[in-house]
Motif scaffolding. Structure first.
Motif: not given
Length: 147
Positions: A121-127
């Motif tokens: 699970e991660t908040p990263a929305r972009d590579r």
């Protein structure tokens, strides 16, 4: 209370001697046929660290399941490698992690494998945000029975 107690006991346990086998090595020895499947098939990305291998006899195909850890800073390079090596489809953001469909491949002896690359699970929305994420994982199942 039990989980906290178990954690406290583990924290106080003496360190293993330097020549003691790793947890992954012990587990791989405990399950016949289990091990570092990506290294054995020549498809292991250099950045991937073999973690462990377990048997999952309750699932279809009775797979042996190997896990690998990938530092998030190397996730894009590992993804590129696996796209070429096993036909992995590039990861997409779904809900709260990065994942995609499993890639299937067969080794030279005809054994079938299924491979997933995924993030926790991660908040990263972009590579471009992957390097700041927790480590990614590769899951590889080797099927011991015909599916």
């Amino acid at each position: 209370m039990a989980p906290l107690f178990a954690t406290a006991v583990q924290a106080c346990a003496p360190a293993a001697p330097p020549d003691a086998p790793t947890r992954a090595a012990v587990q791989a020895q405990a399950v016949p046929g289990c091990g570092d499947f990506l290294a054995a098939t020549g498809k292991k990305p250099p950045q991937a660290e073999f973690v462990d291998c377990i048997s999952d006899p309750g699932r279809q195909g009775k797979p042996l399941h190997a896990r690998y850890r990938v530092p998030s800073k190397d996730a894009a390079a590992v993804e590129d490698y696996l796209v070429e090596a096993v036909g992995l489809i590039r990861l997409q953001r779904s809900c709260c992690r990065w994942d995609g469909p499993a890639a299937s491949f067969r080794d030279e002896s005809g054994r079938d494998y299924s491979l997933l690359l995924l993030s926790p699970e991660t908040p990263a929305r972009d590579r471009r945000e992957w390097p700041g994420s927790p480590p990614f994982e590769i899951w590889v199942d080797m099927f011991t029975e015909e599916i």
